[in-house]
Write a protein that holds these residues in place. Structure first.
Motif, PDB file in Angstrom:
ATOM      1  N   ASP A  91      -3.115  13.613   6.978  1.00 56.27           N
ATOM      2  CA  ASP A  91      -1.707  13.366   7.280  1.00 56.27           C
ATOM      3  C   ASP A  91      -1.248  12.149   6.494  1.00 56.27           C
ATOM      4  N   LEU A  92      -0.520  12.380   5.411  1.00 55.76           N
ATOM      5  CA  LEU A  92      -0.112  11.289   4.532  1.00 55.76           C
ATOM      6  C   LEU A  92       0.781  10.288   5.260  1.00 55.76           C
ATOM      7  N   ALA A  93       1.528  10.759   6.267  1.00 58.41           N
ATOM      8  CA  ALA A  93       2.434   9.868   6.994  1.00 58.41           C
ATOM      9  C   ALA A  93       1.667   8.800   7.773  1.00 58.41           C
ATOM     10  N   SER A  94       0.420   9.085   8.130  1.00 53.29           N
ATOM     11  CA  SER A  94      -0.376   8.132   8.909  1.00 53.29           C
ATOM     12  C   SER A  94      -1.216   7.219   8.026  1.00 53.29           C
ATOM     13  N   ILE A  95      -1.086   7.381   6.729  1.00 50.52           N
ATOM     14  CA  ILE A  95      -1.885   6.585   5.791  1.00 50.52           C
ATOM     15  C   ILE A  95      -0.983   5.534   5.142  1.00 50.52           C
ATOM     16  N   GLN A  96      -1.405   4.277   5.184  1.00 52.30           N
ATOM     17  CA  GLN A  96      -0.613   3.214   4.576  1.00 52.30           C
ATOM     18  C   GLN A  96      -0.618   3.368   3.061  1.00 52.30           C
ATOM     19  N   GLN A  97       0.574   3.397   2.476  1.00 49.43           N
ATOM     20  CA  GLN A  97       0.697   3.576   1.043  1.00 49.43           C
ATOM     21  C   GLN A  97       0.732   2.236   0.308  1.00 49.43           C
ATOM     22  N   ALA A  98      -0.021   2.153  -0.767  1.00 50.41           N
ATOM     23  CA  ALA A  98      -0.058   0.938  -1.573  1.00 50.41           C
ATOM     24  C   ALA A  98       1.240   0.790  -2.358  1.00 50.41           C
ATOM     25  N   THR A  99       1.514  -0.423  -2.804  1.00 47.40           N
ATOM     26  CA  THR A  99       2.664  -0.710  -3.660  1.00 47.40           C
ATOM     27  C   THR A  99       2.154  -1.442  -4.901  1.00 47.40           C
ATOM     28  N   ASP A 100       3.026  -1.570  -5.897  1.00 50.05           N
ATOM     29  CA  ASP A 100       2.646  -2.320  -7.090  1.00 50.05           C
ATOM     30  C   ASP A 100       2.281  -3.754  -6.731  1.00 50.05           C
ATOM     31  N   GLU A 101       3.015  -4.333  -5.772  1.00 52.21           N
ATOM     32  CA  GLU A 101       2.749  -5.708  -5.366  1.00 52.21           C
ATOM     33  C   GLU A 101       1.407  -5.826  -4.651  1.00 52.21           C
ATOM     34  N   SER A 102       1.094  -4.871  -3.779  1.00 49.68           N
ATOM     35  CA  SER A 102      -0.174  -4.939  -3.047  1.00 49.68           C
ATOM     36  C   SER A 102      -1.362  -4.744  -3.987  1.00 49.68           C
ATOM     37  N   LEU A 103      -1.187  -3.913  -5.010  1.00 51.54           N
ATOM     38  CA  LEU A 103      -2.275  -3.724  -5.973  1.00 51.54           C
ATOM     39  C   LEU A 103      -2.481  -4.987  -6.802  1.00 51.54           C
ATOM     40  N   ARG A 104      -1.390  -5.652  -7.178  1.00 53.07           N
ATOM     41  CA  ARG A 104      -1.506  -6.907  -7.907  1.00 53.07           C
ATOM     42  C   ARG A 104      -2.211  -7.964  -7.037  1.00 53.07           C
ATOM     43  N   GLU A 105      -1.937  -7.955  -5.740  1.00 57.03           N
ATOM     44  CA  GLU A 105      -2.606  -8.882  -4.831  1.00 57.03           C
ATOM     45  C   GLU A 105      -4.106  -8.586  -4.768  1.00 57.03           C
ATOM     46  N   THR A 106      -4.450  -7.303  -4.796  1.00 51.87           N
ATOM     47  CA  THR A 106      -5.864  -6.926  -4.800  1.00 51.87           C
ATOM     48  C   THR A 106      -6.561  -7.451  -6.046  1.00 51.87           C
TER      49      THR A 106
END
Length: 534
Positions: free
Chosen positions: A279-294
């Motif tokens: 269920d994609l709706a229950s999965i937190q989606q990454a963003t460009d900003e969150s990937l840069r933070e990683t």
């Protein structure tokens, strides 16, 4: 000859000479040889005929185009041992100008697209970056030294129909894979250098200044071009972004809290979902900003953790660290936005060792168990009744021969090419609907196949502009649910998860381009590679 009538000596001599030419030049096709001889007959023999003269003529032609610097330029790469190596790359701005002034197909395509969607600094055209490894000659050969990494680019605004034609793509780079293997971070650094050279060339910054093109009549257009998408198969995406992919605990770059089932992590806290979550709706989606933070945290951990603990950290975040990779290129920080730009190639997702091959194998296995007959033989006979384009390389009924059945069972998958999968898709659907379903056999498995066929056919209709992202999302969810109904959960690999992201790709980019246009043949690149190696 067939009537036993001898040829005149003069004609026989000419034929022997022609056959000798063909035999002594095996790297030249019969049609190419014929065209060369016809040109010589009409225009005479060139005064310069040596190999060095051919090279000189090529270099002279390239030297005529220097609108934004030489057509071929050299950039430096950093090797793993700290040394440097040169990489020859095509100057895209000069290439665009050269093609535009020739008043050919690319001129018409650019002008047509410009009138429909005029670019500006605020609304630039979007560059599609596509890289792949090409094997010239026999792909099954044990000699892999001739493998070449190729980079193509095109423009998203050209539209899906134009993007399905090889002529709409520009080959910017062809570099030996053995040389790329010596580069620190491999194709990730290569990609960074290529994109930096394209977007921020010293003589033409396509993002801020635009590239001015002038045709043979003096008409001018200015194109602003920014990076829009990375279109690649899963392996190429891993190399370009230094992702671990299936080998990582977090196997999907789009999903923040989705981890591999073998990781042992559970969802007790409510924010960790294993790979069996669909269920994609229950999965937190990454963003460009969150990937840069990683990536930033990865930099910090690289400097503070020991080697063993850092390896575990990389495993957990699903990324490999390298200071020379694409995501560490400061010149491209504002250009590269992986989450917004990465596109899963639907061809690889579904019909290249993808969902179709898995579903087809599981379906046939279920039918073999439930029906007391050789389902391969029955399907082969059924497909043979259809009038289809046949060739020595592709005959669909041969896919169901006994030896192929044995091979499929050993590999636990249904082996077929992408073209064969597209050819089989409607025929197997018809067979199931008219032969299997009326007898009540394998209903859940058949419904899963029908759902997959519906999804693939919807995606093929996207270029017509009639399919919405919501339709793709609904069809993808139905396909996944039907596979779960068929009890195939343990066989649903990563590409089944890719299906859930197809609607998002269409929502962002309004098209779903495919690698199929180049990967099916790589005709232009292979033509030169084969001639060079010969």
């Amino acid at each position: 000859m067939s009537d036993g009538i001898p040829l005149p000596p003069e004609r026989a001599s000419k034929l022997r000479r022609l056959e000798a030419l063909r035999r002594d030049n095996p790297h030249v096709s019969a049609s190419a040889l014929s065209a060369l001889l016809e040109d010589i007959e009409q225009n005479g023999m060139p005064d310069l005929t040596g190999k060095k003269h051919v090279k000189e003529a090529r270099d002279y032609t390239l030297d005529q185009h220097k609108a934004y610097g030489p057509m071929l330029e050299t950039v430096q790469l950093v090797n793993m041992d700290g040394s440097f190596q040169d990489m020859v790359v095509v100057n895209m701005c000069t290439l665009l100008q050269a093609m535009f002034q020739m008043d050919g197909g690319m001129t018409s395509l650019i002008k047509k697209t410009f009138l429909k969607t005029p670019p500006s600094v605020e609304s630039p055209w979007h560059l599609i970056y596509y890289s792949d490894e090409v094997v010239p000659g026999n792909v099954l050969s044990a000699d892999v030294s001739r493998k070449v990494q190729c980079v193509y680019v095109s423009i998203m605004q050209f539209g899906p129909l134009a993007l399905s034609r090889e002529e709409s793509w520009m080959c910017i780079l062809a570099k030996r894979s053995s040389q790329v293997a010596q580069v620190a971070s491999g194709m990730s650094q290569v990609t960074a250098k290529v994109l930096q050279h394209i977007l921020h060339h010293p003589l033409c910054d396509t993002v801020t200044q635009g590239v001015l093109l002038k045709d043979s009549n003096g008409s001018r257009v200015r194109l602003w071009i920014s990076l829009g998408a990375f279109l690649q198969d899963g392996s190429a995406h891993k190399m370009v972004f230094n992702l671990k992919g299936d080998a990582g605990t977090k196997f999907c770059v789009f999903c923040k809290n989705l981890v591999s089932q073998k990781s042992g992590l559970v969802d007790e806290a409510g924010d960790i979902l294993v790979a069996s979550s669909w269920d994609l709706a229950s999965i937190q989606q990454a963003t460009d900003e969150s990937l840069r933070e990683t990536v930033s945290r990865l930099d910090i951990k690289h400097n503070t953790l020991n080697k063993k603990d850092f390896a575990l950290w990389q495993q957990a975040v699903g990324m490999n660290y390298n200071a020379h990779d694409l995501l560490h290129c400061e010149e491209l920080l504002s250009d590269v936005r992986p989450i917004s730009q990465l596109i899963h190639d639907w061809m690889h997702c579904f019909i290249v060792s993808g969902c179709y091959q898995t579903v087809m194998y599981l379906l046939l296995s279920a039918l073999e168990e439930q029906v007391d007959t050789d389902i391969y033989q029955v399907l082969g006979l059924c497909i043979k009744q259809w009038n289809q384009p046949q060739s020595k390389k592709c005959s669909l009924e041969k896919i169901f021969e006994k030896k192929r059945k044995v091979s499929n069972k050993a590999a636990a998958t249904f082996k077929c090419t992408a073209s064969e999968a597209l050819g089989l898709l409607p025929l197997v659907s018809y067979f199931l609907f008219t032969v299997v379903i009326p007898h009540g056999h394998c209903l859940a498995e058949c419904n899963a196949y029908f759902a997959l066929a519906d999804l693939i056919e919807l995606i093929q209709l996207v270029p017509l502009g009639k399919i919405s992202p919501d339709s793709i999302a609904e069809s993808s969810q139905i396909f996944i649910s039907k596979c779960l109904d068929a009890k195939w959960e343990c066989r649903m690999h990563t590409k089944f998860h890719w299906c859930l992201h197809m609607a998002g790709h269409l929502q962002k980019h309004r098209v779903l381009p495919s690698c199929f246009v180049q990967e099916r043949k790589h005709k232009v690149v292979k033509r030169h590679l084969v001639l060079r190696s010969a």
